[in-house]
Motif scaffolding. Structure first.
Motif, mmCIF file in Angstrom:
data_model
loop_
_atom_site.group_PDB
_atom_site.id
_atom_site.type_symbol
_atom_site.label_atom_id
_atom_site.label_comp_id
_atom_site.label_asym_id
_atom_site.label_seq_id
_atom_site.Cartn_x
_atom_site.Cartn_y
_atom_site.Cartn_z
ATOM 1 N N MET A 162 0.827 -1.209 0.000
ATOM 2 C CA MET A 162 0.000 0.000 0.000
ATOM 3 C C MET A 162 0.863 1.262 0.000
ATOM 4 S SD MET A 162 -3.267 -0.915 2.439
ATOM 5 C CE MET A 162 -2.401 -1.821 3.723
ATOM 6 N N ALA A 163 1.958 1.238 0.759
ATOM 7 C CA ALA A 163 2.856 2.389 0.776
ATOM 8 C C ALA A 163 3.474 2.612 -0.607
ATOM 9 C CB ALA A 163 3.957 2.183 1.818
ATOM 10 N N ASN A 164 3.845 1.531 -1.283
ATOM 11 C CA ASN A 164 4.391 1.654 -2.637
ATOM 12 C C ASN A 164 3.348 2.248 -3.592
ATOM 13 O OD1 ASN A 164 6.865 0.590 -1.893
ATOM 14 N ND2 ASN A 164 6.288 -1.506 -2.423
ATOM 15 N N TRP A 165 2.109 1.794 -3.475
ATOM 16 C CA TRP A 165 1.042 2.348 -4.308
ATOM 17 C C TRP A 165 0.914 3.854 -4.102
ATOM 18 C CZ3 TRP A 165 -3.656 -1.528 -3.669
ATOM 19 C CH2 TRP A 165 -3.312 -2.748 -4.271
ATOM 20 N N ILE A 166 0.905 4.273 -2.840
ATOM 21 C CA ILE A 166 0.720 5.688 -2.531
ATOM 22 C C ILE A 166 1.859 6.527 -3.103
ATOM 23 C CG2 ILE A 166 0.734 7.351 -0.627
ATOM 24 C CD1 ILE A 166 -0.835 5.307 1.023
ATOM 25 N N ILE A 167 3.087 6.081 -2.882
ATOM 26 C CA ILE A 167 4.251 6.869 -3.326
ATOM 27 C C ILE A 167 4.328 6.914 -4.854
ATOM 28 C CG2 ILE A 167 6.769 6.954 -3.330
ATOM 29 C CD1 ILE A 167 6.708 5.805 -0.498
ATOM 30 N N LYS A 198 10.254 10.428 0.797
ATOM 31 C CA LYS A 198 9.330 10.169 -0.302
ATOM 32 C C LYS A 198 7.906 9.979 0.221
ATOM 33 C CE LYS A 198 12.538 8.112 -3.645
ATOM 34 N NZ LYS A 198 12.864 6.899 -4.447
ATOM 35 N N GLY A 199 7.800 9.275 1.352
ATOM 36 C CA GLY A 199 6.478 9.088 1.948
ATOM 37 C C GLY A 199 5.890 10.393 2.449
#
Length: 507
Positions: free
Chosen positions: A205-210, A446-447
């Motif tokens: 989910m974090a990868n999707w957001i970034i 990045k986050g």
């Protein structure tokens, strides 16, 4: 002897400051967090202003105790129908079983004569997951099939949100909505996805957001930033944020989330967040490069680095200083007001006048402020100059703050579109501070930058009356195929106030 008197005076000052500090700490821990002035104080401010002369209105109607015929009461049922008018309706028809549809007296078959709505209930339909499989058709020319150059054509398919990923606009928009609107951290969302029958890790989910914020949302943010700098009235604020893996900084150190937003200029609101590793005024200078106009802010000296701007101070901040200096929440009925209460009452007077001017046009508000508020301001500064306060006390800090900010505090009088306070920015940055209490920190820069981009779109969508989830889904649906580099006008069609977005995503 003089040295002894000086020592005693210094110790008394220290005792008074420590006593005041204890009272303030007790007030913060056990007292009300509201800064509202108690009602008895508001009704008894005759010590400062000629209320009778100023507020008297011979045409004002007398209060009516009870008027049954003239009282318009809203039907609670009509309010409920208004809330439910846009929801689909499923009727459950309750019928008598066919074996029992005979008259108990003569055994004749009963026939229906009417129907009655007994009650209405609001049903919750839980979310469900399904796989969307894109199947592309291929076509051939039957004539060219037997030649050396057969002709085959395949149907077009929409571009994927992320290559080789199960991410779709709806799933990514849902993850963003849960985190940045409902303040739900990713580890809690992970449990929700398990309940839906799909193992989706917080790392994914974090990868999707970034990735989505970098590829699709940042171009929208850059376009909004250009629109922001073209305005003439802006508000700004800043708040700390912890980023664990910031290069050259300890995990315990603080970075800064900046907020910039438009004011009450009658145009579509824009609210933008900007993550930076420091609180230097250089960040605001770079972000607002090219802006010329009025800038509302608190007393932070870093904003002084901005040129070609007229800084407007915040009377809500100044009022808060006097509220903190007030010894208790309630004033004694017989005793005179303390200096802190007097300062607070001056601020209350300005805000009360502003309430009466809210419906006026900017030009009318400009003239009325000079007529009604200018005398109050002159009286306030004369009162400030007459004070001899204890150095280091809460009241002393409030008076020093007022004197240092005096050159900014009256600049709102220069334009009717300006505001008395910076509350617009404070209210806009509050969703971020609420979310920060849940997720506590960002792991990487990045986050944090992705969070700034998504919060910007979320708060701008709210301010423009949009359904936030629908708007995020709209952007992620259309941005993968938008050729905005060659045709920048495509970004205009995706801004929150565009006609298409308002039609499809209106709340």
């Amino acid at each position: 002897m003089k040295q002894l008197e000086s020592t005693i005076k210094s110790l008394e000052q220290q005792v008074n400051n420590l006593t005041e500090m204890i009272l303030l700490l007790r007030k913060e821990k056990f007292g009300s967090s509201s800064e509202k002035t108690p009602k008895p104080v508001l009704s008894g401010q005759i010590c400062l202003f000629n209320e009778a002369e100023v507020e008297a209105d011979p045409n004002a109607p007398e209060p009516v105790v009870k008027d049954v015929h003239g009282y318009k009461r809203h039907n609670p049922k009509s309010r409920r129908e208004e809330r439910l008018k846009d929801l689909p309706v499923k009727e459950i028809l309750c019928e008598i079983h066919e074996d029992d549809q005979n008259c108990l007296r003569c055994n004749t078959l009963l026939r229906p004569i009417g129907r009655e709505t007994v009650r209405e209930e609001l049903e919750y339909i839980p979310a469900k997951l399904q796989i969307i499989r894109y199947v592309r058709m291929a076509y051939e020319c039957p004539q060219c099939k037997h030649t050396d150059t057969p002709y085959i054509e395949k149907a077009l398919t929409p571009s994927p949100l992320m290559a080789h990923s199960l991410a779709s606009p709806s799933t990514v928009a849902h993850v963003m909505y849960q985190k940045y609107v409902n303040a739900m951290p990713l580890y809690r969302q992970e449990k929700d996805w398990e309940q839906l029958g799909f193992a989706l890790s917080r790392a994914t989910m974090a990868n999707w957001i970034i990735r989505c914020s970098q590829d699709y949302l940042n171009p929208i943010i850059a376009h909004l930033r250009e629109k922001l700098r073209q305005r003439e009235i802006l508000h700004c604020d800043e708040t700390p944020v912890q980023v664990l893996k910031e290069e050259g900084k300890k995990p315990q150190s603080k970075s800064t989330m900046w907020l910039y937003r438009t004011g009450n200029d009658g145009k579509a609101p824009i609210i933008l967040y900007d993550y930076q590793k420091s609180k230097s005024g250089e960040n605001a200078l770079n972000y607002l490069k090219g802006f010329i106009g009025f800038l509302h802010s608190d007393g932070y000296a870093g904003y002084n680095r901005l040129k070609d701007v007229t800084r407007c101070g915040c009377w809500a901040h100044l009022r808060r200083k006097f509220v903190e200096a007030a010894p208790t929440d309630k004033r004694s009925e017989n005793g005179p007001p303390t200096p802190a209460e007097v300062g607070r009452d001056y601020c209350n007077r300005l805000f009360k006048i502003e309430e009466t001017l809210s419906a006026l046009s900017p030009d009318e508000r400009y003239l009325k402020r000079l007529e009604l508020e200018k005398p109050v301001l002159e009286a306030f500064w004369c009162w400030i100059d007459s004070l001899n306060v204890l150095q280091g006390s809460a009241l002393g800090k409030a008076v020093v703050y007022a004197r240092n900010q005096k050159r900014y505090m009256e600049n709102y009088l220069l334009d009717g579109r300006c505001s008395l306070s910076n509350n617009l920015a404070e209210n806009s940055i509050r969703p971020f501070t609420v979310g920060r209490k849940n997720w506590l920190f960002s792991d990487t820069p990045k986050g944090a930058s992705a969070s700034a981009a998504i919060y910007s779109l979320v708060e701008t969508a709210k301010a423009n009356g949009l359904n936030v989830y629908a708007y995020l889904n709209h952007l992620l649906l259309y941005m993968p195929d938008a050729d905005y580099l060659n045709d920048p006008d495509e970004l205009d069609d995706l801004l929150p106030w565009s006609e298409r977005v308002q039609t499809e995503c209106k709340l």
